[in-house]
Design a protein around this motif. Structure first.
Motif, PDB file in Angstrom:
ATOM      1  N   HIS A  75      -3.079 -42.779  -8.356  1.00  0.00           N
ATOM      2  CA  HIS A  75      -1.669 -42.628  -8.672  1.00  0.00           C
ATOM      3  C   HIS A  75      -1.567 -42.958  -9.933  1.00  0.00           C
ATOM      4  O   HIS A  75      -0.551 -42.378 -10.769  1.00  0.00           O
ATOM      5  CB  HIS A  75      -0.768 -43.726  -7.657  1.00  0.00           C
ATOM      6  CG  HIS A  75      -0.519 -43.125  -6.566  1.00  0.00           C
ATOM      7  ND1 HIS A  75       0.243 -42.042  -6.229  1.00  0.00           N
ATOM      8  CD2 HIS A  75      -0.822 -43.626  -5.131  1.00  0.00           C
ATOM      9  CE1 HIS A  75       0.478 -41.990  -5.008  1.00  0.00           C
ATOM     10  NE2 HIS A  75      -0.336 -42.739  -4.221  1.00  0.00           N
ATOM     11  N   VAL A  78      -2.209 -40.040 -12.378  1.00  0.00           N
ATOM     12  CA  VAL A  78      -1.346 -38.989 -12.101  1.00  0.00           C
ATOM     13  C   VAL A  78      -0.085 -39.310 -13.048  1.00  0.00           C
ATOM     14  O   VAL A  78       0.503 -38.684 -13.819  1.00  0.00           O
ATOM     15  CB  VAL A  78      -0.724 -38.679 -10.600  1.00  0.00           C
ATOM     16  CG1 VAL A  78       0.474 -37.786 -10.627  1.00  0.00           C
ATOM     17  CG2 VAL A  78      -2.170 -38.126  -9.997  1.00  0.00           C
ATOM     18  N   GLU A  81      -0.529 -39.079 -16.796  1.00  0.00           N
ATOM     19  CA  GLU A  81      -0.684 -37.621 -17.231  1.00  0.00           C
ATOM     20  C   GLU A  81       0.689 -37.033 -17.257  1.00  0.00           C
ATOM     21  O   GLU A  81       1.060 -36.377 -18.115  1.00  0.00           O
ATOM     22  CB  GLU A  81      -1.347 -36.592 -15.957  1.00  0.00           C
ATOM     23  CG  GLU A  81      -1.234 -35.309 -16.359  1.00  0.00           C
ATOM     24  CD  GLU A  81      -2.134 -34.488 -15.410  1.00  0.00           C
ATOM     25  OE1 GLU A  81      -1.922 -33.076 -15.455  1.00  0.00           O
ATOM     26  OE2 GLU A  81      -2.799 -35.085 -14.602  1.00  0.00           O
ATOM     27  N   THR A 121       6.524 -40.595  -9.761  1.00  0.00           N
ATOM     28  CA  THR A 121       5.345 -39.434  -9.226  1.00  0.00           C
ATOM     29  C   THR A 121       4.954 -39.852  -7.776  1.00  0.00           C
ATOM     30  O   THR A 121       4.407 -38.914  -7.076  1.00  0.00           O
ATOM     31  CB  THR A 121       4.103 -39.604 -10.361  1.00  0.00           C
ATOM     32  OG1 THR A 121       3.781 -41.062 -10.590  1.00  0.00           O
ATOM     33  CG2 THR A 121       4.600 -39.024 -11.803  1.00  0.00           C
ATOM     34  N   VAL A 125       3.614 -37.368  -4.611  1.00  0.00           N
ATOM     35  CA  VAL A 125       2.189 -37.326  -4.156  1.00  0.00           C
ATOM     36  C   VAL A 125       2.066 -37.593  -2.595  1.00  0.00           C
ATOM     37  O   VAL A 125       1.458 -36.925  -1.943  1.00  0.00           O
ATOM     38  CB  VAL A 125       1.415 -38.401  -4.951  1.00  0.00           C
ATOM     39  CG1 VAL A 125       0.065 -38.326  -4.346  1.00  0.00           C
ATOM     40  CG2 VAL A 125       1.034 -37.737  -6.505  1.00  0.00           C
ATOM     41  N   ALA A 198       2.527 -33.247 -10.023  1.00  0.00           N
ATOM     42  CA  ALA A 198       1.967 -34.230  -9.365  1.00  0.00           C
ATOM     43  C   ALA A 198       1.549 -33.650  -7.970  1.00  0.00           C
ATOM     44  O   ALA A 198       0.440 -33.909  -7.385  1.00  0.00           O
ATOM     45  CB  ALA A 198       2.625 -35.625  -9.200  1.00  0.00           C
TER      46      ALA A 198
END
Length: 206
Positions: A75, A78, A81, A121, A125, A198
């Motif tokens: 997590h 992600v 990023e 995010t 996910v 994501a």
């Protein structure tokens, strides 16, 4: 199984309403129970509502290096990023910058008294993973929504998945393809993009 028929169930988790819609009404109760169990496990990792979550343990580390699970490390990668591709517009680090975060495989160190919030995010996910798992386990199409994030997987109903998206005072109905995620309300373009990005990685790996 007729894809013209859908059934749904709902429940609350961590202050968010979760909705599970399936294309096979005979599977709705089992699918919802499975989704709830999967989301409960996920929230134990990234929730800011649970004092016992792994994320909150990291938020109480006050500058110390701490070990983290592979799930939280994933997590965080992600989220970092997402911060990078938006040049910090979507930053998981509060009271500091993601550029000061030290993430090294199984450990993380927050700068000083900074904290983490993965709300941009992690829900994307989570719903993507749960939707994909439900579709595979029960062999039907499924839509899962949580915290303004919604994902669909598996066979689509005859008229496709239709969701309501809110932008300020405007509400509109849009189609959502299986294998994708959307943010349903009041989100900046950057948040929408990182949520979709994501979740895309989840479906690509499935």
């Amino acid at each position: 199984m007729s894809l013209a028929t859908k059934a749904f169930a709902g429940f609350d988790i961590d202050g968010h309403h979760v909705r599970v819609v399936v294309t096979d009404p005979s599977r709705v109760a089992d699918a919802a129970a499975f989704a709830r169990a999967e989301l409960d496990v996920a929230c134990e990792v990234f929730s800011t509502e649970r004092a016992t979550s792994e994320l909150q343990r990291v938020n109480r580390s006050f500058g110390r290096t701490v070990r983290i699970s592979p799930a939280l490390a994933d997590h965080l990668r992600v989220a970092v990023e997402a911060a990078e591709i938006t040049d910090g517009d979507v930053d998981p680090v509060r009271d500091a910058s993601f550029r000061e975060l030290e993430l090294d495989g199984a450990t993380v160190r927050l700068p000083g008294f900074a904290t983490l919030d993965l709300g941009a995010t992690a829900p994307a996910v989570a719903v993507a993973r749960v939707a994909d798992s439900v579709a595979r386990r029960f062999g039907c199409g499924v839509l899962v929504s949580m915290a303004d994030h919604v994902a669909a997987a598996g066979p689509e109903p005859v008229q496709g998945w239709q969701i309501t998206v809110e932008d300020g005072a405007e509400r509109r109905t849009v189609g959502l393809a299986s294998g994708t995620v959307a943010v349903t309300r009041d989100a900046a373009d950057a948040v929408r993009r990182v949520a979709e990005r994501a979740a895309a990685a989840v479906f690509a790996a499935a």
